[in-house]
Design an enzyme around this catalytic site. Structure first.
Site, short mmCIF file in Angstrom:
data_model
loop_
_atom_site.label_atom_id
_atom_site.label_comp_id
_atom_site.label_asym_id
_atom_site.label_seq_id
_atom_site.Cartn_x
_atom_site.Cartn_y
_atom_site.Cartn_z
N TYR A 92 82.69 46.01 6.05
CA TYR A 92 83.09 47.04 5.08
C TYR A 92 84.46 46.75 4.52
O TYR A 92 85.39 46.44 5.27
CB TYR A 92 83.08 48.40 5.78
CG TYR A 92 82.91 49.60 4.88
CD1 TYR A 92 82.11 49.56 3.75
CD2 TYR A 92 83.52 50.81 5.20
CE1 TYR A 92 81.92 50.68 2.96
CE2 TYR A 92 83.34 51.95 4.42
CZ TYR A 92 82.54 51.86 3.29
OH TYR A 92 82.36 52.97 2.50
N SER A 184 78.83 44.59 11.61
CA SER A 184 79.33 45.88 11.14
C SER A 184 78.59 46.28 9.85
O SER A 184 77.37 46.41 9.89
CB SER A 184 80.85 45.83 10.96
OG SER A 184 81.38 47.13 10.83
N GLN A 185 79.28 46.44 8.72
CA GLN A 185 78.52 46.67 7.49
C GLN A 185 77.56 45.51 7.26
O GLN A 185 76.41 45.71 6.86
CB GLN A 185 79.44 46.80 6.27
CG GLN A 185 78.64 46.93 4.97
CD GLN A 185 79.50 46.89 3.73
OE1 GLN A 185 79.64 47.89 3.04
NE2 GLN A 185 80.09 45.74 3.44
N ASP A 274 82.19 50.51 21.74
CA ASP A 274 82.49 50.52 20.31
C ASP A 274 82.75 51.95 19.85
O ASP A 274 81.85 52.78 19.83
CB ASP A 274 81.30 49.93 19.54
CG ASP A 274 81.63 49.57 18.11
OD1 ASP A 274 82.53 50.22 17.52
OD2 ASP A 274 80.99 48.67 17.56
N HIS A 303 84.46 47.16 18.89
CA HIS A 303 84.15 46.62 17.56
C HIS A 303 85.03 45.39 17.34
O HIS A 303 86.05 45.45 16.66
CB HIS A 303 84.43 47.71 16.52
CG HIS A 303 83.61 47.60 15.29
ND1 HIS A 303 82.26 47.89 15.27
CD2 HIS A 303 83.92 47.22 14.03
CE1 HIS A 303 81.79 47.72 14.05
NE2 HIS A 303 82.77 47.30 13.28
#
Length: 320
Positions: A92, A184-185, A274, A303
């Protein structure tokens, strides 16, 4: 083991808290019909960056609503026939990154396509906008005030499928040997791409974002990557009078429900500490995948980089 969420045995059964819209399938059928009607108008020009073993190109195509979308494309020099391909999706607010870190895939004989998500980071893709409400920051809430068909993340999701179609249509690419990867994204978009383009054969997803928004909210983790959710309520629904409506609309772009469509094989990296993309939201997506799948769990990691996982992902995709 350490825990910041449910016990592991519960996580392995968990299937999400966020509401799934009743017309979810009709919504995505309509979205894909819009993509079908969008000619990609591909432009491919040699990049300033070149490497001894690779041909490197700036690739631009048209996504839904007329946006021109950019991706880096690398392919092995002098390949004897159609090559397998890997599509790479970034985190992101990021971008497709440097050229050099993609050469390991070229060395393996892969062609590479690395997307710049529209409206993010230092990427080159066009964000055509045209929505009401917040545009200062936050892409998954952008378009909520204009209606579900105008969600910016809907368009990004469709861009992943358009990129896969563009790649698979190239004579240099073997359309039956295409994989996707990201964290992630990027992990969310890898799942989305495999869901919206069922010809994708292998998918690697690392702690996927954009899953089970209501669970994130209830865990009081609407911060960091999910900060825009809290900001949206503060600006547009400070008394939470529209809370059910908002979470229902976000359900259209909830990765866990698209994951049910995946047909290719999936490998997921899951981190149990996370606090950006909570473990339960990762499992919400994983547990809905009906296709062949496997996960690798990191009990003490958040993360962040997951030691050894890139090697596992490389070997998993190399089987293409």
């Amino acid at each position: 083991m350490p825990a910041m969420d449910m016990p592991l045995e519960q996580l392995k059964q968990y299937k999400g808290r966020s509401p799934k819209p009743d017309d979810f399938d009709a919504y995505w059928s309509r979205a894909l019909a819009e993509l079908d009607a969008t000619a990609p108008d591909v432009e491919l020009t040699p990049s300033k960056f070149q490497a001894p073993n690779a041909e490197c190109f700036d690739l631009t195509f048209t996504g839904v609503r007329g946006a021109r979308v950019y991706a880096k494309h690398l392919r092995p020099k002098g390949a004897a026939g159609p090559t397998p391909a890997v599509l790479i999706f970034h985190g992101y607010s990021g971008s497709s990154g440097d050229w050099a870190d993609k050469l390991n895939w070229v060395n393996l004989g892969f062609s590479v396509f690395a997307l710049d998500c529209r409206g993010q980071g230092g990427g080159k893709s066009e964000d055509v906008g045209g929505v009401k409400g917040n545009t200062h920051r936050g892409l998954f809430i952008r378009g909520l005030e204009s209606g579900a068909d105008h969600l910016t993340m809907r368009h990004v999701f469709l861009d992943t499928a358009q990129l896969a179609r563009v790649a698979m249509a190239m004579p240099e690419i073997d359309e039956n040997r295409v994989g996707v990867t990201g964290g992630s994204q990027g992990g969310a978009l890898a799942l989305v791409c495999a869901a919206l383009e069922p010809r994708v054969k292998r998918c690697v997803s690392i702690f996927p974002f954009l899953s089970d928004y209501k669970r994130v909210w209830e865990m009081d983790l609407a911060k960091d990557a999910y900060e825009e959710l809290r900001m949206y309520f503060r600006l547009f629904d400070p008394r939470h009078e529209r809370e059910d409506e908002i979470f229902r609309t976000l359900g259209y772009i909830d990765v866990q429900y698209l994951a049910e469509r995946i047909q290719g094989e999936v490998l997921m990296g899951i981190s149990l500490m996370d606090n950006v993309c909570p473990p339960s939201t990762q499992f919400a997506a994983y547990n809905r995948i009906a296709a062949p799948k496997n996960h690798i769990i990191y009990p003490d990691f958040g993360h962040e980089g997951l030691p050894g996982f890139n090697d596992d992902a490389y070997l998993f995709l190399s089987k293409l």
